[in-house]
Design an enzyme around this catalytic site. Structure first.
Site, mmCIF file in Angstrom:
data_model
loop_
_atom_site.group_PDB
_atom_site.id
_atom_site.type_symbol
_atom_site.label_atom_id
_atom_site.label_comp_id
_atom_site.label_asym_id
_atom_site.label_seq_id
_atom_site.Cartn_x
_atom_site.Cartn_y
_atom_site.Cartn_z
ATOM 1 N N ASP A 90 0.882 -1.161 0.000
ATOM 2 C CA ASP A 90 0.000 0.000 0.000
ATOM 3 C C ASP A 90 0.927 1.220 0.000
ATOM 4 O OD1 ASP A 90 -2.123 1.682 0.114
ATOM 5 O OD2 ASP A 90 -2.934 0.930 2.001
ATOM 6 N N GLY A 93 -0.450 6.308 2.037
ATOM 7 C CA GLY A 93 -1.228 7.548 2.081
ATOM 8 C C GLY A 93 -2.174 7.581 3.275
ATOM 9 N N PHE A 94 -2.876 6.498 3.475
ATOM 10 C CA PHE A 94 -3.868 6.400 4.554
ATOM 11 C C PHE A 94 -3.219 6.671 5.916
ATOM 12 C CE2 PHE A 94 -6.321 4.154 7.740
ATOM 13 C CZ PHE A 94 -7.624 4.456 7.404
ATOM 14 N N GLN A 194 -11.270 6.735 -5.418
ATOM 15 C CA GLN A 194 -11.748 7.425 -4.213
ATOM 16 C C GLN A 194 -13.216 7.820 -4.388
ATOM 17 O OE1 GLN A 194 -10.486 7.813 -1.374
ATOM 18 N NE2 GLN A 194 -8.246 7.709 -1.506
ATOM 19 N N ASP A 269 -7.730 -6.911 1.905
ATOM 20 C CA ASP A 269 -6.760 -6.987 3.000
ATOM 21 C C ASP A 269 -7.347 -6.261 4.192
ATOM 22 O OD1 ASP A 269 -5.135 -4.273 3.773
ATOM 23 O OD2 ASP A 269 -5.933 -4.175 1.743
ATOM 24 N N CYS A 307 -12.765 -26.654 11.985
ATOM 25 C CA CYS A 307 -11.646 -25.857 11.463
ATOM 26 C C CYS A 307 -10.392 -26.717 11.523
ATOM 27 C CB CYS A 307 -11.467 -24.592 12.305
ATOM 28 S SG CYS A 307 -10.030 -23.608 11.829
ATOM 29 N N CYS A 309 -7.250 -25.624 11.339
ATOM 30 C CA CYS A 309 -6.032 -24.849 11.624
ATOM 31 C C CYS A 309 -5.289 -25.494 12.795
ATOM 32 C CB CYS A 309 -6.367 -23.389 11.913
ATOM 33 S SG CYS A 309 -6.838 -23.039 13.616
ATOM 34 N N CYS A 312 -7.148 -25.090 16.253
ATOM 35 C CA CYS A 312 -8.363 -25.889 16.503
ATOM 36 C C CYS A 312 -8.089 -27.386 16.498
ATOM 37 C CB CYS A 312 -9.425 -25.548 15.466
ATOM 38 S SG CYS A 312 -9.975 -23.839 15.608
ATOM 39 N N HIS A 338 -5.682 -18.940 13.989
ATOM 40 C CA HIS A 338 -7.091 -19.283 13.732
ATOM 41 C C HIS A 338 -7.823 -18.173 12.966
ATOM 42 C CE1 HIS A 338 -11.171 -20.632 14.055
ATOM 43 N NE2 HIS A 338 -11.481 -19.424 14.516
HETATM 44 ZN ZN LIG Z 1 -9.122 -22.783 13.708
#
Ligand SMILES: [Zn+2]
Length: 371
Positions: A90, A93-94, A194, A269, A307, A309, A312, A338
């Site tokens: 990015d 600017g933000f 914008q 994102d 899940c 991951c 989990c 997670h």
């Molecule tokens: Zn998970």
């Protein structure tokens, strides 16, 4: 030009592949927020294992520390942080416009570092130079953040963003030629649309950005999901269909990703998922829970039973509750694994549902259970 293949369409939603020098991104995709060339609390190995396809770093933060020349010396962002997959930056600017005492002129933005008060000046040209030095595959044009959400301020920000886009495009062409001469990998520029919540400004900005023929588009300045569907419909009906679109800073709430994908955005994102994870706010299919809550003290079930991951598969809610209560570093690590896995896979499932013509029913069943 950045190569983007669209494989399937459903209304203005689409499934595609962005081909970058560091590999492909299957879209729609959730891009990990690696603001300072790291995703907070996660290693790049963990990001890879949880299924992330790409990361986004922030030029403002990297200019301040460690400095873009150091990243160039390291061989570019991907080498520096050991993420051998597609990367975005990015423009920053933000972040710059959110600082106190920013001096904005037509020419540049002057500001003081939030770290040590050192003076900095960024122009559209220097932003492009910094992003080329960082070496991400995809850059965002340097954009002007509106002072407020009023029509006048949004219009002023849009006009300045367009003027700066002209300068970014020119500088980018110069830098691209130089890179080609030096046989360096190509890097690509997204123009930033914008206009806030005002459909006439969004339409004007989309037309202007499209006329500059960039490699893709960032859609910026979206602060709330309210009205996002209408705005995206306006913008994405104007932007050329054959170029990728990135919805900047959105994706904390599952509904943001559903609406973004439904209305033609390809990548997203957001720092939200990992930020919430560090505070113990964790996604489940039945909505977000706060694992620090006393009711999880004796809960020996996984955070989310379906899940896969690392968190989990191996640990339960009582253990996570204990880690948060004792302020262990591992609490933040497991929670971040997670939450990031959750948004990455939700976006993957959205992609599959568009492919299989089941997006509508998937959206309805997911959201009615979640909210
Ligand atoms: Zn998970």
């Amino acid at each position: 030009m950045l190569k983007f293949d669209i494989e399937k369409r459903d209304g203005i939603a689409r499934v595609g592949v962005i081909h970058t020098p560091h590999g492909d991104i299957k879209t729609p995709a959730f891009v990990g927020a690696a603001t300072r060339a790291t995703v907070k609390a996660l290693t790049m190995k963990e990001m890879n294992e949880l299924g992330s396809q790409a990361i986004l770093a922030n030029t403002y933060h990297l200019i301040l520390r460690p400095g873009v020349e150091l990243i160039k010396e390291a061989g570019g962002l991907a080498e520096f942080c050991s993420w051998h997959k597609p990367t975005f930056t990015d423009s920053g600017g933000f972040q710059i416009f959110s600082l106190p005492n920013v001096k904005i002129t037509e020419e540049s933005v002057k500001f003081k570092s939030h770290i040590d008060g050192a003076n900095f000046e960024i122009t559209p040209e220097s932003s492009m130079q910094a992003q080329w030095a960082i070496g991400a595959d995809i850059h965002m044009a340097f954009d002007h953040l509106a002072k407020s959400e009023s029509y006048e301020d949004m219009k002023e920000a849009m006009i300045r963003t367009h003027a700066w886009l002209d300068r970014c495009v020119k500088e980018n062409e110069k830098l691209a030629k130089l890179a080609k001469k030096n046989k360096e990998p190509e890097q690509y520029l997204y123009a930033v649309v914008q206009g806030g919540t005002f459909n006439d400004l969004r339409a004007e900005s989309a037309k202007y950005c499209a006329s500059k023929n960039p490699d893709g588009f960032g859609i910026g300045g979206v602060f709330t999901a309210e009205g996002m569907d209408k705005m995206l419909k306006t913008v994405n009906s104007i932007l050329p269909e054959d170029k990728p679109r990135h919805l900047l800073g959105m994706g904390q709430e599952p509904i943001d990703i559903f609406v973004g994908a439904e209305y033609g955005c390809d990548t997203f994102d957001c720092v939200g998922p990992t930020r919430m994870a560090r505070n113990g706010s964790l996604y489940t299919n039945d909505g977000r829970i706060n694992i620090k809550n006393a009711k999880y003290k004796h809960d020996f079930t996984p955070l989310m039973s379906d899940c896969d991951c690392e968190c989990c598969k191996n640990y339960n809610r009582a253990y996570l509750h204990h880690l948060f209560k004792t302020d262990e570093i591992t609490a933040k690590v497991l929670a971040s694994i997670h939450n990031e896995h959750f948004v990455v896979h939700l976006t993957d499932r959205i992609r599959e549902s568009i492919k299989n013509d089941t997006f509508g029913s998937f959206k309805e069943s997911f959201l009615s259970r979640y909210y």
